[in-house]
Design an enzyme around this catalytic site. Structure first.
Site, PDB file in Angstrom:
ATOM      1  N   TYR A 260       0.823  -1.201   0.000  1.00 25.88           N
ATOM      2  CA  TYR A 260       0.000   0.000   0.000  1.00 25.88           C
ATOM      3  C   TYR A 260       0.854   1.247   0.000  1.00 25.88           C
ATOM      4  CZ  TYR A 260       0.661   1.022   5.036  1.00 25.88           C
ATOM      5  OH  TYR A 260       1.184   1.351   6.259  1.00 25.88           O
TER       6      TYR A 260
ATOM      7  N   ARG B 172       8.380   4.158  -4.511  1.00 25.44           N
ATOM      8  CA  ARG B 172       8.422   3.147  -3.446  1.00 25.44           C
ATOM      9  C   ARG B 172       7.417   2.030  -3.723  1.00 25.44           C
ATOM     10  NH1 ARG B 172       7.511   5.071   2.525  1.00 25.44           N
ATOM     11  NH2 ARG B 172       5.412   5.337   1.722  1.00 25.44           N
TER      12      ARG B 172
ATOM     13  N   ARG C 167      -8.093 -20.665  -1.661  1.00 23.89           N
ATOM     14  CA  ARG C 167      -7.010 -20.291  -0.743  1.00 23.89           C
ATOM     15  C   ARG C 167      -5.837 -21.244  -0.924  1.00 23.89           C
ATOM     16  NH1 ARG C 167      -5.310 -21.768   4.504  1.00 23.89           N
ATOM     17  NH2 ARG C 167      -4.313 -20.043   5.625  1.00 23.89           N
TER      18      ARG C 167
ATOM     19  N   LYS D 102       6.358  -2.035   1.945  1.00 26.04           N
ATOM     20  CA  LYS D 102       5.178  -1.442   2.605  1.00 26.04           C
ATOM     21  C   LYS D 102       3.977  -2.366   2.458  1.00 26.04           C
ATOM     22  CE  LYS D 102       3.103   3.145   3.271  1.00 26.04           C
ATOM     23  NZ  LYS D 102       3.185   3.141   4.725  1.00 26.04           N
TER      24      LYS D 102
ATOM     25  N   GLU E  12      11.545   2.608  14.551  1.00 27.54           N
ATOM     26  CA  GLU E  12      10.723   3.696  13.994  1.00 27.54           C
ATOM     27  C   GLU E  12       9.434   3.791  14.803  1.00 27.54           C
ATOM     28  OE1 GLU E  12       9.543   2.745   9.922  1.00 27.54           O
ATOM     29  OE2 GLU E  12       9.468   0.627  10.415  1.00 27.54           O
TER      30      GLU E  12
HETATM   31  N1  PDD Z   1       2.665   5.032   7.262  1.00 25.89           N
HETATM   32  N2  PDD Z   1       7.289   3.845   8.997  1.00 25.89           N
HETATM   33  C1  PDD Z   1       6.150   3.142   8.981  1.00 25.89           C
HETATM   34  C2  PDD Z   1       6.109   1.845   9.683  1.00 25.89           C
HETATM   35  C3  PDD Z   1       5.016   3.656   8.318  1.00 25.89           C
HETATM   36  O1  PDD Z   1       3.879   2.940   8.304  1.00 25.89           O
HETATM   37  C4  PDD Z   1       5.092   4.917   7.693  1.00 25.89           C
HETATM   38  C5  PDD Z   1       3.927   5.515   6.949  1.00 25.89           C
HETATM   39  C6  PDD Z   1       6.306   5.625   7.737  1.00 25.89           C
HETATM   40  C7  PDD Z   1       6.482   6.974   7.076  1.00 25.89           C
HETATM   41  O2  PDD Z   1       6.538   6.838   5.694  1.00 25.89           O
HETATM   42  P1  PDD Z   1       6.056   7.994   4.738  1.00 25.89           P
HETATM   43  O3  PDD Z   1       6.821   9.208   5.136  1.00 25.89           O
HETATM   44  O4  PDD Z   1       6.416   7.510   3.399  1.00 25.89           O
HETATM   45  O5  PDD Z   1       4.577   8.167   4.954  1.00 25.89           O
HETATM   46  C8  PDD Z   1       7.394   5.047   8.383  1.00 25.89           C
HETATM   47  C9  PDD Z   1       1.485   5.516   6.585  1.00 25.89           C
HETATM   48  C10 PDD Z   1       1.320   6.985   6.641  1.00 25.89           C
HETATM   49  C11 PDD Z   1       0.280   4.740   7.091  1.00 25.89           C
HETATM   50  O6  PDD Z   1       0.432   3.557   7.305  1.00 25.89           O
HETATM   51  O7  PDD Z   1      -0.806   5.323   7.235  1.00 25.89           O
END
Ligand code: PDD
Length: 287
Positions: free
Chosen positions: A33, A52, A101, A151, A183
């Protein structure tokens, strides 16, 4: 309120949008996503999110069912049809539905990837109350899988971290692995010492934040020193300032870490300046 969403080639009211119960995103979290922020009807850092996404898909051997041009057009169409001034566009691509599945990936020739996009309005995205007060974070064991650079939609542990934070009267969590902060639950984490911004270097341990990349560029141009290294919770508690970055929060000051105030316990000048700088510059570059 009904929204117009995009599902596998169609724009539909959300109440009419459907995906299969066999969709691998649903059954296996076999999906990636992106979340792109929107200010004044324009997409922020879009190129970063697009590249990304391509990387996440590549790492998982998944195909993008739409072209680059189509993807941007869908983002813009949804922003326009839903009258989004400030808010977010959520995009998900799944490995599709093979009608059953199985742990084995389906053949992409017969099972195309699925794609879903929708918008969320957030009127105060640029000036939320939390940006004035700062947020409080707890420390939380990082028990996520080892490819956090991809992601994926496997967000149960981050959700559990968020719930633990709420239960403790806080807003969010700093994940900790081997004694070092990785993070935030949905953000990248930083501390500030004097003129120096310290943040963990990119690896498979963290998501390669798009806001992170853009902010570090702006910060370097504004003569801040940048040090990419991991830090501990104790170091964050003793820092002058701390903050997180992400598409839904931009730059958000962190004023308490695991029960200890950071600095004065209010948003500091560096995080405040970086927030202004990011919003100002990202808006100029928005498309
Ligand atoms: N999340 N680290 C994690 C684990 C994240 O889920 C996100 C972003 C970031 C920051 O990435 P970016 O600057 O590209 O948004 C770092 C999004 C916003 C979410 O899951 O809603």
């Amino acid at each position: 309120m009904t929204r117009i969403v995009y599902v596998n080639g169609e724009y539909l009211p959300d109440t009419e949008a459907k995906i299969s119960i066999f969709d691998r995103g649903f059954l296996m979290a076999d999906a990636v996503y992106e979340v792109t922020s929107v200010l004044d009807g324009k997409l922020l850092d879009y190129a970063g999110h697009e590249s990304r996404l391509a990387r996440s898909l590549d790492e998982l051997g998944m195909a993008n069912p739409v072209t680059k041009e189509e993807l941007l057009a869908i983002h813009r169409e949804l922003v326009s049809r839903n009258g989004v001034g400030n808010g977010l566009v959520y995009l998900q691509i799944t490995r599709g539905s093979a009608g059953d599945r199985s742990f084995v990936f389906p053949d992409p020739a017969t099972t195309p990837s699925g794609i879903v996009l929708f918008t969320q309005k957030v009127d105060d995205l640029d000036f939320p109350p939390a940006a004035k007060t700062g947020i409080k974070v707890i420390a939380f064991d990082d028990l996520r899988w080892g490819r956090r650079d991809i992601k994926t939609v496997q967000l149960l542990w981050p959700s559990m971290a968020k719930m633990a934070a709420k239960k403790a009267g806080c807003d969010d969590a700093f994940f900790v692995q081997d004694g070092m902060v990785t993070e935030g639950s949905a953000s990248n984490a930083y501390i500030v010492k004097g003129n120096r911004i310290i943040t963990r270097p990119l690896s498979n341990d963290i998501l390669h934040g798009i806001t992170r990349a853009t902010l570090l560029k702006y910060a370097a141009e504004a003569q801040f020193e940048i040090e990419e290294r991991a830090f501990t919770i104790a170091e964050a508690q003793a820092a002058d300032e701390a903050f997180v970055t992400g598409a839904s929060t931009f730059v958000m000051p962190v004023v308490e870490v695991d029960g200890a105030k950071v600095g004065s316990g209010t948003p500091g000048p560096v995080a405040t300046r970086l927030r202004e700088l990011y919003i100002e510059e990202a808006k100029k570059a928005a498309i």
